[in-house]
Write a protein that holds these residues in place. Structure first.
Motif, PDB file in Angstrom:
ATOM      1  N   ALA A 260      29.013 -25.377 -51.548  1.00 34.98           N
ATOM      2  CA  ALA A 260      29.065 -24.957 -51.025  1.00 34.98           C
ATOM      3  C   ALA A 260      29.131 -24.422 -49.955  1.00 34.98           C
ATOM      4  N   LEU A 261      27.926 -23.862 -50.360  1.00 30.05           N
ATOM      5  CA  LEU A 261      27.401 -22.908 -48.936  1.00 30.05           C
ATOM      6  C   LEU A 261      26.253 -24.199 -47.997  1.00 30.05           C
ATOM      7  N   GLU A 262      26.096 -25.135 -49.274  1.00 25.17           N
ATOM      8  CA  GLU A 262      25.184 -26.101 -48.367  1.00 25.17           C
ATOM      9  C   GLU A 262      25.381 -27.151 -47.695  1.00 25.17           C
ATOM     10  N   GLU A 263      26.868 -26.740 -48.493  1.00 22.13           N
ATOM     11  CA  GLU A 263      27.960 -28.499 -46.810  1.00 22.13           C
ATOM     12  C   GLU A 263      27.754 -27.849 -45.923  1.00 22.13           C
ATOM     13  N   LEU A 264      28.013 -26.457 -45.938  1.00 26.10           N
ATOM     14  CA  LEU A 264      28.594 -25.407 -45.138  1.00 26.10           C
ATOM     15  C   LEU A 264      27.455 -25.678 -43.495  1.00 26.10           C
ATOM     16  N   ALA A 265      26.097 -25.948 -44.246  1.00 23.18           N
ATOM     17  CA  ALA A 265      24.894 -25.807 -43.690  1.00 23.18           C
ATOM     18  C   ALA A 265      24.602 -27.128 -42.763  1.00 23.18           C
ATOM     19  N   PHE A 266      25.273 -27.996 -42.953  1.00 23.52           N
ATOM     20  CA  PHE A 266      25.427 -29.269 -42.548  1.00 23.52           C
ATOM     21  C   PHE A 266      26.202 -29.153 -41.584  1.00 23.52           C
ATOM     22  N   PHE A 267      26.882 -28.639 -41.423  1.00 22.81           N
ATOM     23  CA  PHE A 267      27.983 -28.974 -40.199  1.00 22.81           C
ATOM     24  C   PHE A 267      27.867 -27.400 -39.140  1.00 22.81           C
ATOM     25  N   THR A 268      27.289 -26.365 -39.341  1.00 25.93           N
ATOM     26  CA  THR A 268      27.311 -25.248 -38.700  1.00 25.93           C
ATOM     27  C   THR A 268      25.897 -24.577 -38.511  1.00 25.93           C
ATOM     28  N   THR A 269      26.236 -23.588 -37.500  1.00 32.56           N
ATOM     29  CA  THR A 269      24.756 -22.817 -37.030  1.00 32.56           C
ATOM     30  C   THR A 269      24.907 -22.041 -37.285  1.00 32.56           C
ATOM     31  N   ASP A 270      23.659 -21.056 -37.649  1.00 35.99           N
ATOM     32  CA  ASP A 270      23.553 -19.895 -38.164  1.00 35.99           C
ATOM     33  C   ASP A 270      24.269 -18.751 -38.631  1.00 35.99           C
TER      34      ASP A 270
END
Length: 285
Positions: A260-270
């Motif tokens: 889930a954290l890996e997928e989060l990084a695709f659509f977010t910054t920082d």
């Protein structure tokens, strides 16, 4: 507990005057630390950053009033890490100087939130409410006035510290009034995986794109990760720059949380993890 190099007791900082609820939580959970009262949240953070204090006890949420203002702005850039959480059932008492009685008091002092959470007793006794900086400070002010017509709504600990008498206990309107505190440290101490329930707290910025938040959070749903907190607030004075504070059940080493954290990084910054710490027993109550 003492600092090995100096033999001095370790220090835990909190905002407010002696006798405040934050002081009470420090005494309950860190009895081997020396409590350090600070005038503001900025001062609390600064004492830990400078090394004057080893830990900070910070209120972050209240079951009635919601989130504590300003904390969410300080946390991401403070350089401090969440290492524990504690819950406190908030209890207020009506305090007066020695010799005061319920039928002698005319005015009651307290923090604006405490006055709002104790409306019933104020109305019942026909008291005039006066706003003070904090609940413990109100008790100190009443003790200094030595006036039997003045009272304070404060934690019971304040009566012990300032030599006041408890005129009535448990004067809060709701018996489920609870504040959640987090403990901050300069050192990043991560709870080990597989040794009990864990909370992971993190902040992130979403890209200014359609459905960016929906896509960013989708991975938590598809991987069966329970998100217990999601709060937004503006950063940098820009209406298009929104930062989110989130908390999930689980450890970053858990496969579902990791994906889930890996997928989060695709659509977010920082994306920044603020802490991975044991879940308090009260979470499940």
């Amino acid at each position: 507990m003492t600092t090995p190099s100096t033999g001095q007791p370790q220090v835990i900082a909190y905002q407010g005057e002696p006798g405040a609820n934050s002081h009470l939580v420090c005494r309950e959970h860190y009895p081997d630390h020396e409590p350090l009262a600070c005038a503001s949240f900025e001062d609390v953070f600064a004492t830990v950053v400078s090394g004057e204090a080893h830990l900070a006890m910070i209120p972050i949420d209240n079951s009635i009033a919601g989130r504590v203002a300003d904390i969410h702005h300080f946390l991401p850039d403070s350089g401090l890490h969440i290492v524990a959480e504690h819950f406190l059932r908030i209890q207020f008492a009506l305090l007066g100087v020695p010799g005061a009685e319920l039928d002698t008091i005319r005015t009651v002092h307290s923090h604006v939130h405490a006055l709002g959470q104790c409306r019933k007793v104020i109305r019942e006794l026909g008291l005039i409410p006066v706003v003070s900086g904090d609940t413990a400070g109100a008790a100190r002010e009443v003790a200094e006035m030595k006036d039997p017509t003045q009272a304070a709504i404060s934690p019971p600990l304040a009566a012990e510290i300032y030599g006041l008498e408890v005129l009535r206990e448990d004067v809060e309107d709701e018996d489920h009034n609870t504040t959640r505190f987090v403990v901050l440290s300069r050192d990043y101490v991560e709870a080990p995986p597989g040794e009990g329930p864990v909370v992971t707290s993190f902040v992130f910025n979403v890209r200014n794109l359609p459905a960016a938040l929906y896509k960013a959070l989708g991975g938590f749903a598809t991987n069966g990760v329970n998100m217990t907190k999601l709060e937004s607030y503006m950063v940098g004075g820009h209406f298009t720059a929104t930062q989110f504070l989130a908390e999930v059940d689980g450890h970053p080493a858990d496969p579902g949380v990791a994906r889930a954290l890996e997928e989060l990084a695709f659509f977010t910054t920082d994306v920044k993890v603020l802490g991975v710490y044991p879940a308090a027993r009260e979470r499940g109550e």
